[in-house]
Design an enzyme around this catalytic site. Structure first.
Site, PDB file in Angstrom:
ATOM      1  N   ARG A  63       0.826  -1.334  -0.100  1.00  0.00           N
ATOM      2  CA  ARG A  63      -0.067   0.029   0.039  1.00  0.00           C
ATOM      3  C   ARG A  63       0.796   1.256   0.010  1.00  0.00           C
ATOM      4  O   ARG A  63       0.344   2.451  -0.368  1.00  0.00           O
ATOM      5  CB  ARG A  63      -0.989   0.007   1.198  1.00  0.00           C
ATOM      6  CG  ARG A  63      -2.703   0.666   0.834  1.00  0.00           C
ATOM      7  CD  ARG A  63      -3.207   0.723   2.055  1.00  0.00           C
ATOM      8  NE  ARG A  63      -3.840  -0.336   2.673  1.00  0.00           N
ATOM      9  CZ  ARG A  63      -3.479  -1.085   3.907  1.00  0.00           C
ATOM     10  NH1 ARG A  63      -2.564  -0.035   4.478  1.00  0.00           N
ATOM     11  NH2 ARG A  63      -4.072  -2.154   4.304  1.00  0.00           N
ATOM     12  N   TYR A 116     -14.446  24.237  -6.125  1.00  0.00           N
ATOM     13  CA  TYR A 116     -14.937  22.815  -6.987  1.00  0.00           C
ATOM     14  C   TYR A 116     -16.229  22.501  -6.098  1.00  0.00           C
ATOM     15  O   TYR A 116     -16.121  22.084  -5.217  1.00  0.00           O
ATOM     16  CB  TYR A 116     -13.740  22.081  -6.780  1.00  0.00           C
ATOM     17  CG  TYR A 116     -14.098  20.591  -7.688  1.00  0.00           C
ATOM     18  CD1 TYR A 116     -14.392  20.705  -9.028  1.00  0.00           C
ATOM     19  CD2 TYR A 116     -14.141  19.420  -7.048  1.00  0.00           C
ATOM     20  CE1 TYR A 116     -14.586  19.322  -9.667  1.00  0.00           C
ATOM     21  CE2 TYR A 116     -14.152  18.095  -7.648  1.00  0.00           C
ATOM     22  CZ  TYR A 116     -14.404  18.066  -8.939  1.00  0.00           C
ATOM     23  OH  TYR A 116     -14.549  16.895  -9.731  1.00  0.00           O
ATOM     24  N   ASP A 187      -6.599  23.982  -3.616  1.00  0.00           N
ATOM     25  CA  ASP A 187      -6.840  23.108  -4.950  1.00  0.00           C
ATOM     26  C   ASP A 187      -5.833  23.597  -6.055  1.00  0.00           C
ATOM     27  O   ASP A 187      -6.071  24.963  -6.288  1.00  0.00           O
ATOM     28  CB  ASP A 187      -8.182  23.116  -5.244  1.00  0.00           C
ATOM     29  CG  ASP A 187      -8.236  22.072  -6.492  1.00  0.00           C
ATOM     30  OD1 ASP A 187      -7.579  22.050  -7.103  1.00  0.00           O
ATOM     31  OD2 ASP A 187      -9.453  21.485  -6.370  1.00  0.00           O
TER      32      ASP A 187
HETATM   33  C1  LIG Z   1     -11.708  17.576 -11.769  1.00  0.00           C
HETATM   34  C2  LIG Z   1     -11.261  18.389 -10.439  1.00  0.00           C
HETATM   35  C3  LIG Z   1     -10.970  17.825  -9.183  1.00  0.00           C
HETATM   36  C4  LIG Z   1     -11.246  16.266  -8.885  1.00  0.00           C
HETATM   37  O1  LIG Z   1     -10.620  15.224  -9.764  1.00  0.00           O
HETATM   38  P1  LIG Z   1     -10.919  14.030  -9.682  1.00  0.00           P
HETATM   39  O2  LIG Z   1      -9.811  13.246 -10.020  1.00  0.00           O
HETATM   40  O3  LIG Z   1     -12.025  14.111 -11.038  1.00  0.00           O
HETATM   41  O4  LIG Z   1     -11.745  13.439  -8.617  1.00  0.00           O
HETATM   42  C5  LIG Z   1     -10.694  18.562  -8.179  1.00  0.00           C
HETATM   43  N1  LIG Z   1     -10.655  20.056  -8.246  1.00  0.00           N
HETATM   44  C6  LIG Z   1     -10.842  20.426  -9.379  1.00  0.00           C
HETATM   45  C7  LIG Z   1     -10.538  21.965  -9.594  1.00  0.00           C
HETATM   46  C8  LIG Z   1     -11.160  19.821 -10.708  1.00  0.00           C
HETATM   47  O5  LIG Z   1     -11.235  20.387 -11.770  1.00  0.00           O
END
Ligand SMILES: *Cc1c(COP(=O)(O)O)cnc(C)c1O
Length: 394
Positions: A63, A116, A187
């Site tokens: 893991r 998001y 993010d």
């Molecule tokens: C797509 C996205 C996510 C999530 O990613 P996944 O791999 O689809 O779970 C998170 N933050 C932003 C800004 C995104 O565009």
């Protein structure tokens, strides 16, 4: 390695070690699939266990991920300027890990209202049940100051924000977090460590959906959590372990492969997206373009100050009835109707504007909003497709 430009680092990092006896190594790191590790002796196992306890990267069970995983973790640390990267099965899992690692019952989290949208599901389906409260705020120091409580622990940001690409004043917001002892989590899917680096702008933790630009080929989902604070590593590692996150070596191999070409893919998409903006700006019905690299975007000056470049994601609002916007989308031939972005292919999304009602940045109310991801097709073909679809939509 860091004395070189990141584009150079991305070509050299994560190579396989030379074989001791032959002095040879494969140029491409193989995908090391294994669910566990075997040891030559108990002494070797003991050494690995001790290293692990001291925060090392030894592996005693699958893991933890083998050399392929380690290579991608190292690469992501280089991208973001971090000391520790954790791989998770999706971008959403990275967001959950970034928040869950630092909260407990009775805590409060401040979230930028531009974030998001699924962050709200983490809140309503999980955090609320755990007795953790969230306040959504206009992403300004003034609004966050007003919403601050004695039990606030985390400031969650996304810059530029989803759908409207709202540039945040990240240095000011992360300074606010530091002043009040909050952990700031950002993010960074938009910049993916290349075009934007939240940790260098003061954030404590950066989360990336590797699903987007790191992959670049729309063939797997993955998330990465990176921090530059050693003191936050235990909380992140323990939460990662407890949640049982693990990522396939094959997907990690694809991520390494994708990351090598990310600079040129992002640059090409960004150049094309700017040309698309120039075309859209000539359409009388285009009310506003949301793209920080576009000179008329309100975030343009902050983007110039804080970002290293741009990418292929943009939105625009239309002074038309929603039915015409829908016909336009249906007439496009080269843009796939679909969610996601960051891949080789162009995509279009007719945004459900009811999801924007929480964004303080969205002032338009009823105008339709279209999001485009500009892929790696020839930009003149893409522009011709947009033009023909717009004419057909009358
Ligand atoms: C797509 C996205 C996510 C999530 O990613 P996944 O791999 O689809 O779970 C998170 N933050 C932003 C800004 C995104 O565009």
């Amino acid at each position: 390695m860091s004395k070189h430009q990141i584009q150079t680092v991305l070509q050299h990092i994560g190579q396989a070690n030379f074989d001791e006896s032959t002095g040879a190594a494969p140029v491409a790191m193989p995908a090391m699939r294994s669910s566990t590790v075997r040891f030559k002796s108990l002494a070797h196992l003991e050494r690995a266990m001790q290293d692990l306890q001291q925060g090392g990267r030894s592996v005693v069970y699958g893991r933890g991920g083998m050399d392929t995983h380690r290579a991608l973790e190292d690469l992501c640390c280089e991208l973001e300027g971090g000391v520790k990267s954790l791989l998770v099965p999706s971008g959403m899992a990275a967001i959950s890990l970034g928040i869950l690692s630092f909260v407990q019952q009775g805590d409060h989290v401040l979230v930028a209202d531009s974030a998001y949208a699924p962050v709200r599901m983490l809140d309503s389906w999980l955090l609320q049940r755990m007795g953790i409260e969230i306040s959504y705020c206009e992403p300004t120091v003034a609004a966050f100051t007003e919403a601050l409580r004695p039990n606030t622990k985390v400031l969650y940001l996304e810059s530029p924000g989803s759908l409207l690409m709202q540039m945040l004043d990240l240095p000011a917001l992360t300074a606010f977090a530091r002043e009040h002892g909050l952990i700031s989590v950002a993010d960074n899917t938009w910049g993916s460590g290349l075009q934007y680096q939240p940790l260098q702008l003061g954030a404590d933790v950066s989360v990336i959906a590797a699903t987007k630009y790191i992959s670049g080929h729309s063939d797997f989902l993955m998330g990465v959590v990176v921090t530059n604070r050693e003191d936050l590593v235990p909380a992140l590692s323990q939460c990662h372990y407890a949640l049982g996150y693990s990522v396939s070596a094959d997907d990690v191999w694809l991520a390494l492969r994708g990351a090598r070409t990310m600079p040129i893919r992002m640059r090409e998409s960004a150049d094309s997206a700017l040309k698309v903006c120039e075309t859209l700006a000539t359409w009388p019905e285009v009310e506003r373009i949301y793209f920080p690299a576009w000179h008329q975007d309100p975030g343009h000056a902050v983007w110039q100050r804080d970002a290293n470049g741009s990418n292929g994601i943009l939105s625009f609002s239309l002074n038309t009835d929603p039915a015409r916007a829908a016909r336009f989308v249906d007439q496009l031939k080269l843009f796939g109707i679909g969610f996601s972005w960051g891949g080789f292919e162009s995509l279009v999304q007719l945004v459900d504007t009811s999801t924007l009602k929480h964004h303080s940045y969205w002032q338009n109310q009823d105008t339709p909003l279209i999001r485009l991801h500009i892929g790696l097709e020839d930009v003149n073909d893409l522009i011709a497709d947009l033009q023909q679809a717009w004419q057909q939509s009358i």
